[in-house]
Design an enzyme around this catalytic site. Sequence first.
Site, short mmCIF file in Angstrom:
data_model
loop_
_atom_site.label_atom_id
_atom_site.label_comp_id
_atom_site.label_asym_id
_atom_site.label_seq_id
_atom_site.Cartn_x
_atom_site.Cartn_y
_atom_site.Cartn_z
N LYS A 10 22.99 -6.48 6.76
CA LYS A 10 22.42 -6.70 5.43
C LYS A 10 21.35 -5.65 5.11
O LYS A 10 21.34 -5.07 4.03
CB LYS A 10 21.80 -8.09 5.34
N ASN A 11 20.44 -5.42 6.06
CA ASN A 11 19.33 -4.53 5.79
C ASN A 11 19.75 -3.06 5.68
O ASN A 11 18.97 -2.23 5.22
CB ASN A 11 18.23 -4.69 6.85
N ARG A 45 14.69 -8.28 -3.60
CA ARG A 45 13.65 -7.40 -3.08
C ARG A 45 14.16 -5.99 -2.89
O ARG A 45 13.49 -5.01 -3.20
CB ARG A 45 13.11 -7.94 -1.75
N CYS A 61 12.37 -12.79 -0.99
CA CYS A 61 11.64 -13.84 -0.29
C CYS A 61 10.13 -13.62 -0.43
O CYS A 61 9.66 -12.49 -0.35
CB CYS A 61 12.01 -13.87 1.19
N PRO A 84 3.54 -4.70 -0.53
CA PRO A 84 3.33 -3.83 -1.68
C PRO A 84 4.25 -2.62 -1.65
O PRO A 84 4.63 -2.13 -0.59
CB PRO A 84 1.86 -3.41 -1.54
N ILE A 85 4.57 -2.16 -2.86
CA ILE A 85 5.38 -0.94 -2.96
C ILE A 85 4.47 0.28 -3.10
O ILE A 85 4.94 1.37 -3.43
CB ILE A 85 6.37 -1.03 -4.14
N LEU A 120 3.20 2.15 -0.88
CA LEU A 120 3.61 3.26 -0.01
C LEU A 120 4.74 4.06 -0.65
O LEU A 120 4.77 5.29 -0.55
CB LEU A 120 4.06 2.73 1.35
N ILE A 126 3.62 -8.56 11.09
CA ILE A 126 4.24 -7.84 9.98
C ILE A 126 4.06 -8.60 8.66
O ILE A 126 3.56 -8.06 7.68
CB ILE A 126 5.74 -7.60 10.24
#
Length: 419
Positions: free
Chosen positions: A22-23, A92, A116, A122-123, A125, A328
């Site tokens: 999936k990732n 996401r 989720c 945060p985006i 980065l 994390i």
Amino acid sequence: MRKIIINGGKALSGEVAVSGAKNSVVALIPAIILADDIVILDGVPAISDVDSLIEIMELMGATVNYHGDTLEIDPRGVQDIPMPYGKINSLRASYYFYGSLLGRFGQAVVGLPGGCDLGPRPIDLHLKAFEAMGVEVSYEGENMNLSTNGQKIHGAHIYMDTVSVGATINTMVAATKAQGKTVIENAAREPEIIDVATLLNNMGAHIRGAGTDIITIQGVQKLHGTRHQVIPDRIEAGTYIALAAAIGKGVKITNVLYEHLESFIAKLEEMGVRMTVEEDAIFVEKQESLKAITIKTSPYPGFATDLQQPLTPLLLKADGRGTIIDTIYEKRINHVPELMRMGADISVIGGQIVYQGPSRLTGAQVKATDLRAGAALVTAGLIAEGKTEITNIEFILRGYASIIAKLTALGADIQLIED
């Protein structure tokens, strides 16, 4: 409302095949926008996130054919249009469109991503990297505008302040067609990053160092079509391994890459889990006594944050007291109150999960609050005595392909109910 009903306590046996990652696939599909011809992906998992991505691609003008686990995308008709907020907000991984749209058009209008709720993700980065490559960022309502003001996105030397899979992939994708060279330092090292780099290189990109903490990308002008095999899903594999250890009497998990799961398997062995590692499979025996351990998540190759929740029901069968520390995602604790409903001796103290085993679980009405919490509740329901009813199952279907059919084939009494 859909829900999953499980009548627990039935020992599982047989063989289950792991689907494509999936990732990986949620990043691979947007990356195809950069291609100048048809790209075919094999091993695509049948999950709702893939369905959402396909719908977005079609709305943008791509031609898509999806049969079995093979996905064929012709991106030549993709247009530079604002992305549909509704779909973006529920997904996401929609942020992976940022890099591919910037790489192709030099601009993008997108809604902020959903998915989720696991606390701060945060985006910043991503945006910091884009800005270093000549992108201006502005906001208008629920939309974010990314633009190079008619200029070509250019290479840059980028240091990631925090190790981030998403930001590493997004920067790598954006840099693939950039003018000049991009260097990403403190890059994430996950197998999924290597998978995306492999696809892009097979399309004609010049990416070196994926899987290390320094990635170098020399921009190219064109990317051709290709065919690519998606890597196996290490999180799904770990979920089934933990499930098999918890309630199995001999389960073989196939399409597994051991090297992607070394830290996870090492912790299972520390617990006393008996299993046999084969070339592309792992056989999990029926377990006897297990001991409690401490889990601490960390970036790859450390213990994956995505596996701490699916492992928790197995930990509850172990003798003794243990802790789970997620470094994390601080809010990855939402499965705890649901497991408590089932009788688990587990709590959150000072931001850490503390458990005392063995716990005797009984069926209850519980709610999946996120994808991996949902996986934990499925395993807990299989272990528990009596009937477990899981609601909010859309989270589970986002990431586990054919989970009902796979578990039924192993002997589970599980069904999806449409109310």
